[in-house]
Design a protein around this motif. Sequence first.
Motif, mmCIF file in Angstrom:
data_model
loop_
_atom_site.group_PDB
_atom_site.id
_atom_site.type_symbol
_atom_site.label_atom_id
_atom_site.label_comp_id
_atom_site.label_asym_id
_atom_site.label_seq_id
_atom_site.Cartn_x
_atom_site.Cartn_y
_atom_site.Cartn_z
ATOM 1 N N THR A 163 36.378 -36.173 -16.100
ATOM 2 C CA THR A 163 37.316 -36.353 -14.860
ATOM 3 C C THR A 163 38.168 -35.030 -14.957
ATOM 4 N N ALA A 164 38.421 -34.293 -16.004
ATOM 5 C CA ALA A 164 39.170 -32.907 -15.737
ATOM 6 C C ALA A 164 38.411 -31.906 -14.941
ATOM 7 N N LYS A 165 37.362 -31.786 -14.775
ATOM 8 C CA LYS A 165 36.531 -31.150 -13.979
ATOM 9 C C LYS A 165 36.608 -31.420 -12.462
ATOM 10 N N ALA A 166 36.588 -33.153 -12.492
ATOM 11 C CA ALA A 166 36.651 -33.601 -11.073
ATOM 12 C C ALA A 166 37.881 -33.426 -10.234
ATOM 13 N N VAL A 167 39.093 -33.438 -11.270
ATOM 14 C CA VAL A 167 40.272 -33.521 -10.697
ATOM 15 C C VAL A 167 40.687 -32.010 -10.469
ATOM 16 N N PHE A 168 40.470 -31.040 -11.308
ATOM 17 C CA PHE A 168 41.169 -29.894 -11.277
ATOM 18 C C PHE A 168 40.002 -28.544 -10.715
ATOM 19 N N SER A 169 38.680 -28.865 -10.904
ATOM 20 C CA SER A 169 37.994 -27.712 -10.635
ATOM 21 C C SER A 169 37.538 -27.702 -8.947
ATOM 22 N N VAL A 170 37.844 -28.927 -8.240
ATOM 23 C CA VAL A 170 37.418 -28.757 -6.981
ATOM 24 C C VAL A 170 38.563 -29.586 -6.374
ATOM 25 N N ASP A 171 38.763 -29.381 -4.924
ATOM 26 C CA ASP A 171 39.722 -29.783 -4.131
ATOM 27 C C ASP A 171 39.856 -31.303 -3.990
ATOM 28 N N ASN A 172 38.524 -31.795 -3.479
ATOM 29 C CA ASN A 172 38.181 -33.269 -3.533
ATOM 30 C C ASN A 172 36.825 -33.569 -3.734
ATOM 31 N N TYR A 173 36.560 -33.924 -4.864
ATOM 32 C CA TYR A 173 35.274 -33.995 -5.339
ATOM 33 C C TYR A 173 34.329 -35.176 -4.599
ATOM 34 N N MET A 174 34.924 -36.055 -3.695
ATOM 35 C CA MET A 174 33.863 -36.752 -3.021
ATOM 36 C C MET A 174 33.439 -36.013 -2.074
ATOM 37 N N GLU A 175 34.437 -35.272 -1.316
ATOM 38 C CA GLU A 175 34.258 -34.373 0.208
ATOM 39 C C GLU A 175 33.306 -33.470 -0.525
ATOM 40 N N PHE A 176 33.545 -32.898 -1.666
ATOM 41 C CA PHE A 176 32.741 -31.735 -2.361
ATOM 42 C C PHE A 176 31.237 -32.341 -2.496
ATOM 43 N N LEU A 177 30.969 -33.347 -2.852
ATOM 44 C CA LEU A 177 29.692 -33.921 -3.047
ATOM 45 C C LEU A 177 29.075 -34.218 -1.795
ATOM 46 N N SER A 178 29.580 -34.842 -0.826
ATOM 47 C CA SER A 178 29.109 -35.165 0.443
ATOM 48 C C SER A 178 28.529 -33.829 1.111
ATOM 49 N N ILE A 179 29.453 -32.650 1.013
ATOM 50 C CA ILE A 179 29.129 -31.384 1.710
ATOM 51 C C ILE A 179 27.754 -30.850 0.811
ATOM 52 N N GLN A 180 27.864 -31.144 -0.432
ATOM 53 C CA GLN A 180 26.737 -30.266 -1.188
ATOM 54 C C GLN A 180 25.288 -31.326 -0.888
ATOM 55 N N ALA A 181 25.507 -32.513 -0.880
ATOM 56 C CA ALA A 181 24.430 -33.345 -0.422
ATOM 57 C C ALA A 181 23.736 -33.127 0.746
ATOM 58 N N ASP A 182 24.407 -32.737 1.858
ATOM 59 C CA ASP A 182 24.045 -32.108 3.207
ATOM 60 C C ASP A 182 23.382 -30.766 3.169
ATOM 61 N N SER A 183 23.976 -29.959 2.311
ATOM 62 C CA SER A 183 23.149 -28.727 2.104
ATOM 63 C C SER A 183 22.095 -28.806 1.333
ATOM 64 N N ALA A 184 22.060 -29.504 0.154
ATOM 65 C CA ALA A 184 20.853 -29.705 -0.638
ATOM 66 C C ALA A 184 19.823 -30.256 0.343
ATOM 67 N N LEU A 185 19.951 -31.375 1.143
ATOM 68 C CA LEU A 185 18.966 -31.604 2.009
ATOM 69 C C LEU A 185 18.337 -30.837 2.998
ATOM 70 N N ARG A 186 19.263 -29.902 3.557
ATOM 71 C CA ARG A 186 18.729 -29.219 4.402
ATOM 72 C C ARG A 186 17.680 -28.081 3.796
ATOM 73 N N ASN A 187 18.006 -27.701 2.541
ATOM 74 C CA ASN A 187 17.317 -26.698 1.785
ATOM 75 C C ASN A 187 15.940 -27.527 1.324
#
Length: 338
Positions: free
Chosen positions: A181-205
Amino acid sequence: MENKKEVVYEEKIIRGGQYGVALLIFSVAMLVVGVAAFIGGCIWAAGADSVQGIALIVAGAVLAVVALVIMSGLKVVKPNEALVLTLFGKYYGTLKGAGFYFVNPFCTAVNPTLNGPQEVAAEKEGSGSAGLKLKKKGDSASGKAVSLKAITLNNGKQKINDAMGNPIEIGIVVIWRVVNTAKAVFSVDNYMEFLSIQADSALRNIVRLYPYDVSEGGDETSLRGSSQEVAERLKEEIQSKVEIAGLEVLEARITHLAYAPEIAAAMLQRQQASAIIDARKMIVDGAVGMVTMALEKLDHDNIVELDEERKAAMVSNLLVVLCGNKDAQPVVNSGSLY
């Protein structure tokens, strides 16, 4: 110029502190006593003994304020939820496990995915990284709880070129959960949006590495024929990107796979042609076997003796009959064969 070290937040679980019920009863009793003392002091102050009345008013006000401060430190945590707390801007700890807790009253809960009483839902609209839908969230631990449940991210369909350069439409679903929970809250701005963007990027790769379908006579991995292998590689790719956010990817699956509309008709014709060729090959193989069997049967039973020219004519006629698309129209010869 000094290089600043990146701060890595490790989760700190707040142990104990499950005295919420006892402190709630104590604070309610203190609040009742404080209000009673305040009212009694007001009555005494209006009478002859104003000094004692003022003292009771002050004591009652102090008791009521202390009771309210204690109540502000009471936190309710539901099953499979966590509460990330900060104290004066610093990470204080995480409450995990269902219970009624008491913590420092000056602690505040933090959840970057919330916008007031709203929560970013893990479902995309449209294709690509389009806007995220917002969904109302019920009151749980001051409305700032971080869910530890398995959550489904359903990304919209994307148009990507495969290894052969053909545009295809593909969609995936990712099942994930928060493990730190500490990484999810403090390491990125919004972990749900971060996951969505990374999923899109990984899918393209990943999609760019595989063809949509296996070429004729080939045995390479394809998106259509090796979905399990592609899904495993996709899961590993997403997990490597979201590790920094304290997320765990449980599963990643392809939910939609098709050629893009601009080439779908041409690819359908190609698939139909390939199917027709395969069917014709099977028909010809069967016809040749049947002709061979017929000639051997005629020769073995001595039904008729045929020279090479008439054998060739018979083979030609049988192949036409067996391989034709329509029923053959027989021609009956009533005269001599010669």
